[in-house]
Write an enzyme that holds these catalytic residues in place. Sequence first.
Site, PDB file in Angstrom:
ATOM      1  N   GLU A 136       0.802  -1.235   0.000  1.00  0.00           N
ATOM      2  CA  GLU A 136       0.000   0.000   0.000  1.00  0.00           C
ATOM      3  C   GLU A 136       0.827   1.274   0.000  1.00  0.00           C
ATOM      4  OE1 GLU A 136      -2.892  -2.686   2.327  1.00  0.00           O
ATOM      5  OE2 GLU A 136      -0.752  -2.535   2.071  1.00  0.00           O
ATOM      6  N   TYR A 194       0.716  -6.044  12.791  1.00  0.00           N
ATOM      7  CA  TYR A 194      -0.399  -5.343  12.130  1.00  0.00           C
ATOM      8  C   TYR A 194      -1.401  -4.835  13.157  1.00  0.00           C
ATOM      9  CZ  TYR A 194      -3.805  -4.187   8.561  1.00  0.00           C
ATOM     10  OH  TYR A 194      -4.675  -3.507   7.744  1.00  0.00           O
ATOM     11  N   ARG A 199      -4.682  -3.622  12.853  1.00  0.00           N
ATOM     12  CA  ARG A 199      -6.149  -3.770  12.762  1.00  0.00           C
ATOM     13  C   ARG A 199      -6.488  -5.238  12.988  1.00  0.00           C
ATOM     14  NH1 ARG A 199      -5.111  -0.076   8.599  1.00  0.00           N
ATOM     15  NH2 ARG A 199      -5.914   2.004   9.091  1.00  0.00           N
ATOM     16  N   GLU A 230      -9.663  -5.054   4.075  1.00  0.00           N
ATOM     17  CA  GLU A 230      -9.326  -3.909   3.212  1.00  0.00           C
ATOM     18  C   GLU A 230      -8.118  -4.224   2.347  1.00  0.00           C
ATOM     19  OE1 GLU A 230     -11.055  -0.855   2.934  1.00  0.00           O
ATOM     20  OE2 GLU A 230     -12.506  -2.068   4.003  1.00  0.00           O
ATOM     21  N   ASP A 261      -2.076  -5.323   2.961  1.00  0.00           N
ATOM     22  CA  ASP A 261      -2.308  -5.658   4.375  1.00  0.00           C
ATOM     23  C   ASP A 261      -3.116  -6.949   4.549  1.00  0.00           C
ATOM     24  OD1 ASP A 261      -0.877  -3.501   5.252  1.00  0.00           O
ATOM     25  OD2 ASP A 261      -2.603  -2.203   5.556  1.00  0.00           O
ATOM     26  N   ASP A 269      -5.780  -7.893   6.025  1.00  0.00           N
ATOM     27  CA  ASP A 269      -7.171  -7.837   6.484  1.00  0.00           C
ATOM     28  C   ASP A 269      -8.103  -7.680   5.287  1.00  0.00           C
ATOM     29  OD1 ASP A 269      -6.653  -5.267   5.708  1.00  0.00           O
ATOM     30  OD2 ASP A 269      -7.252  -4.303   7.579  1.00  0.00           O
ATOM     31  N   HIS A 293      -6.407 -11.530  13.578  1.00  0.00           N
ATOM     32  CA  HIS A 293      -4.983 -11.761  13.397  1.00  0.00           C
ATOM     33  C   HIS A 293      -4.350 -11.821  14.780  1.00  0.00           C
ATOM     34  CE1 HIS A 293      -5.935 -10.709   9.323  1.00  0.00           C
ATOM     35  NE2 HIS A 293      -6.364  -9.529   9.705  1.00  0.00           N
TER      36      HIS A 293
END
Length: 853
Positions: free
Chosen positions: A7, A296, A298, A84, A80, A82, A343
């Site tokens: 990203e 990470y 989130r 998103e 990432d 997740d 996670h």
Amino acid sequence: MAVVVVESPAKAKTINKYLGSEYTVLASYGHVRDLPPKDGSVDPENDFDMLWEVASDSKKHVKAIADALKNDNELILATDPDREGEAISWHLEEALRKRKAIKKDTPVSRVVFNAITKTAVTEAMKNPRQVDEPLVNAYLARRALDYLVGFKLSPVLWRRLPGAKSAGRVQSVCLRLIVEREMEIEAFNAREYWSVKSVLATPRGQEFEARLTVLGGKKLDKFDIANATEAELAVQAITSRDLSVTSVEAKPASRNPAPPFMTSTLQQEASRKFGFGARQTMSCAQRLYEAGHITYMRTDGIDMAPEAVAQARDAIGARYGADYVPSSARVYKNKAKNAQEAHECIRPTDMSQAAEDLKITDADQRKLYDLIWKRTLASQMEGARLERTTVEVGSADGQVGLRASGQVVLFDGFLRVYEEGRDDAVVDDDDKRLPQILQGDATQKQSVTPEQHFTQPPPRYTEASLVKRMEELGIGRPSTYASIVTTIQDREYVRKDKNRLIPEDKGRLVTAFLSNFFKRYVEYEFTANLEDQLDDVSAGDREYKRVLEGFWQDFKIAIDEAMDRSITEVLEKINEVLEPHVFPIEEPGVDPRQCKNCGNGRLSIRTARSGGAFIGCSNYPECRFTRPFGPPGAEPEGGDIPPDGKLLGEDAGDEIRVFKGRFGPYVQRGAVTEEVKKPPRQSVPKDWNPAEVDLEQAVKLLTLPRLIGPHPEDGVNVWANIGRYGPYIKYAESTSDRGGVNANLESIEEVFTVGMNRAVQLIAEKVASRGGRGRAAKPIHELGDHPDAGGPVAVYDGKYGPYVKWEKINATIPETIAPADLTLSQAVELIAERAAKSGKKVTKKKATAKKKA
């Protein structure tokens, strides 16, 4: 070679370092596609077909990836780990296939890593997979739902509730929580009660405090001593009796550490300890993750990888000794319903590195890392061992009894490193340390004190306690908490005051509207159930278009029914709902909605064009009575100014009004129209009550800033004005210039009367106090007017070297060009380059039309 896409450029830089020259690592700069913000981007009539568009800012990044694939025929999507991140990977692959940048023989794979460390990244590269379709479907469903609610419900708000800005699937439910809490506080009736405490002394002269627990042989409840008279009787009952220790009981106790952080608990603790907002916390955590310092950020998970647990235990032993390492590792189980969100916990990537060992320059990031490091280590440390002691003191006749309690820490355990914060202060008498007290000891009364108390309303939410409540209700997910809490503040539905969230008028109105006309869609249970359905989609157990179908059928009916209602009908319904808050009964038998001004009009909630609300009379315009939205008598200073402003009179044909603005009260000349979007305005000084400002004062304020004249030495303008810090004079070409010299004036009145002699003296004193800094810059070389846009172009000598200036654009002069040799054409090129970098435009001046003969 393979092209690896992540990203952010910061993440790309770190990963490139780990992978080496065999890979080309590029950044997508976040999402590359989104639904265009217009009606029709999701088509419910065509099986919820979604129209995606590459964002204008993203086109160059997609092109860069496509160009790289011309040379390297392999694509690895490493966004990432997740939902998103999975969506970004899917969008990238779709966008590149549409451009035909991915050929039939181009291998495309997806890799995920929970931390940006060499071990995690290289291990992930060995275990590629394909894009997770169920996780992408869950993203598509959420995005479609959010779009349908936003683009179908928001227009209903605009048309039926003027001034409302938007509604959101989760933000509206979150807003309801804040509004309902405020209504609880307003409806709360405090109840009086009393307690009695006594300072007692042992035979050895040591003092301790005990509170009354038994009176008249009966155990006291919280409200048993209801007033001062009963409290005084209780004091007499204690003072008239001899007291002795009837029992001493010491019990061992223990405290275990909190689990490591997940997204919501990190946001809560950063709010409690540092006052960070949810967005600020996530921004700092993102930087720490991209720098490879933490895992990470989130996640709904609290479990820790076995190797991380072993690393934490080693770090604890090395720093604090073997006594602080429990015999077996602590195991924390995930509570998340959705495994896709669960996670690993948020933890340091290297447990041996404390905040002081890392070179983190940003203070907020350093504080947040320290918090994560301490919480993670504490979660694997030995528990604290305590001893809690309870002492009962009583009279021989059993009529009076008092209790003292306290505790001592025998072994601090994890408390040596970290203790979890609390949302609201709690007074705990058990924390006191008691002296040596023996059963049978006679006690001497040193003092007996009654204390009055009142029950307290529930506290307003902080961002931390709001996120905690949302989590308890199952509303939202880790990736959305920060954006939801931020959105309702950006929409001005809620304001933050001393870290507490307070609903604005708009927020109350929107909640009242939605709770009556879209009741189902702001119910906590419905929202949580919809989240569960979306979790089923991400697990592959439910088809996402069927979820959309089930939602849309009933939602469409509710939209149509709301549009059939008139604004008057909507406001009358809101009047009914908010009547206890806005029109409370003040006198029995008197209609609280009767207008006291004209005697026969009926008070009602009205909406202003500005989006606020106020109470007005039904006899308008004959009766112009207004008061602020809210209960009568609750107006703050200046509170009788309605949202449409208070008319002070007319000057030179213009209406002069005083308004309550977002950043404070201000006066305004004329109205906002299509032709005049920003009429003249001026803030009301802090020392003035805005409700008492008259026409003469307002007109004087609207003359500001006042030009005193050109400085006698160099001709630079000198101004008098009122700013956020009070009255001042400014020595600069215009008041909007960031440079120049500002000098304070003693009073507001001086702004309108100060002359040039006094101004020159104040400027000289200010410049002298700053060692000459701030004096208006003088050009060392004037080049003439800009050939295209007009306005002087000149060369200046700045703090960091010579530069060329035109309007508000400053461009550094390269070392290869001597300032004295710089030509106008070279200067224009430098200005154009600088303007392009900063996103400003150099607009050509319009040619003056030739007059006809």
